[in-house]
Design a protein around this motif. Sequence first.
Motif, PDB file in Angstrom:
ATOM      1  N   LEU A  68     -44.946  -6.478 -15.762  1.00 26.84           N
ATOM      2  CA  LEU A  68     -44.902  -6.331 -14.307  1.00 26.84           C
ATOM      3  C   LEU A  68     -45.807  -5.193 -13.856  1.00 26.84           C
ATOM      4  CD1 LEU A  68     -43.793  -7.001 -11.500  1.00 26.84           C
ATOM      5  CD2 LEU A  68     -41.843  -5.505 -12.015  1.00 26.84           C
ATOM      6  N   ALA A  71     -49.431  -6.332 -14.092  1.00 26.82           N
ATOM      7  CA  ALA A  71     -49.734  -7.304 -13.032  1.00 26.82           C
ATOM      8  C   ALA A  71     -49.824  -6.608 -11.680  1.00 26.82           C
ATOM      9  CB  ALA A  71     -48.674  -8.401 -13.002  1.00 26.82           C
ATOM     10  N   ASN A  72     -48.912  -5.685 -11.406  1.00 26.29           N
ATOM     11  CA  ASN A  72     -48.955  -4.941 -10.142  1.00 26.29           C
ATOM     12  C   ASN A  72     -50.255  -4.168 -10.007  1.00 26.29           C
ATOM     13  OD1 ASN A  72     -46.541  -5.799  -9.021  1.00 26.29           O
ATOM     14  ND2 ASN A  72     -45.364  -4.079  -9.843  1.00 26.29           N
ATOM     15  N   ALA A  84     -47.131  -8.050  -7.616  1.00 34.42           N
ATOM     16  CA  ALA A  84     -47.097  -9.377  -8.231  1.00 34.42           C
ATOM     17  C   ALA A  84     -45.884 -10.206  -7.824  1.00 34.42           C
ATOM     18  CB  ALA A  84     -47.139  -9.239  -9.752  1.00 34.42           C
ATOM     19  N   LEU A 165     -46.803 -13.165 -15.144  1.00 37.89           N
ATOM     20  CA  LEU A 165     -47.177 -11.756 -15.102  1.00 37.89           C
ATOM     21  C   LEU A 165     -48.356 -11.449 -16.004  1.00 37.89           C
ATOM     22  CD1 LEU A 165     -43.672 -10.049 -14.956  1.00 37.89           C
ATOM     23  CD2 LEU A 165     -45.285 -10.394 -13.062  1.00 37.89           C
ATOM     24  N   PRO A 168     -51.481 -13.323 -13.590  1.00 36.36           N
ATOM     25  CA  PRO A 168     -51.037 -13.604 -12.218  1.00 36.36           C
ATOM     26  C   PRO A 168     -52.139 -14.190 -11.350  1.00 36.36           C
ATOM     27  CG  PRO A 168     -51.475 -11.282 -12.462  1.00 36.36           C
ATOM     28  CD  PRO A 168     -51.650 -11.893 -13.828  1.00 36.36           C
TER      29      PRO A 168
END
Length: 171
Positions: A68, A71-72, A84, A165, A168
């Motif tokens: 996460l 991906a963020n 994300a 993730l 993405p």
Amino acid sequence: MRKTLALLLLPFLATPALADPIPTFHSPEALLDGVYGQIEASLDWENYDWESSFSEHEAFSARLTSLLEEANEKFYAAGDEIGALDFSVFSYSQDPGGMEFTFSDAKTKGDRSIITVDIALEGKAWHSLTFFLVDEGAAGWKVDDVLFPPFEEDAGEPWKLSEYLADPDLP
């Protein structure tokens, strides 16, 4: 006016900086009971104690948290301010209002477990989510992955949160 102000403040009150840390859950069922109990209690937003809640993302395993965060970073670099995930992985929505959650019995082998959560919306079957959980020792049980139904009914395949993730769809 009071409701509007409360709704505007809601995202800030639920941020991890103000929230309590997630409790340690010693069984897969206890983790999901804790998360879904918090979701259901938060629907009474006027009486809910947002400062004593924990962030849903704290229920993620170290592996899923890392995915996460990566991906963020990609989303933020592309100019997206949300990141994300723009929905709750526990309700497969942005608003759990009108939802009911029913768990299957956990199927546990060693430090791994699988639980299906059936979601009804306004009394009608809506979606089933499959949670893959892992026991992370002192941190307790955590969500290591989620299998979601296709985005559109009768279109596409179920998809895993970890796969999304890892690659993405950027804005």
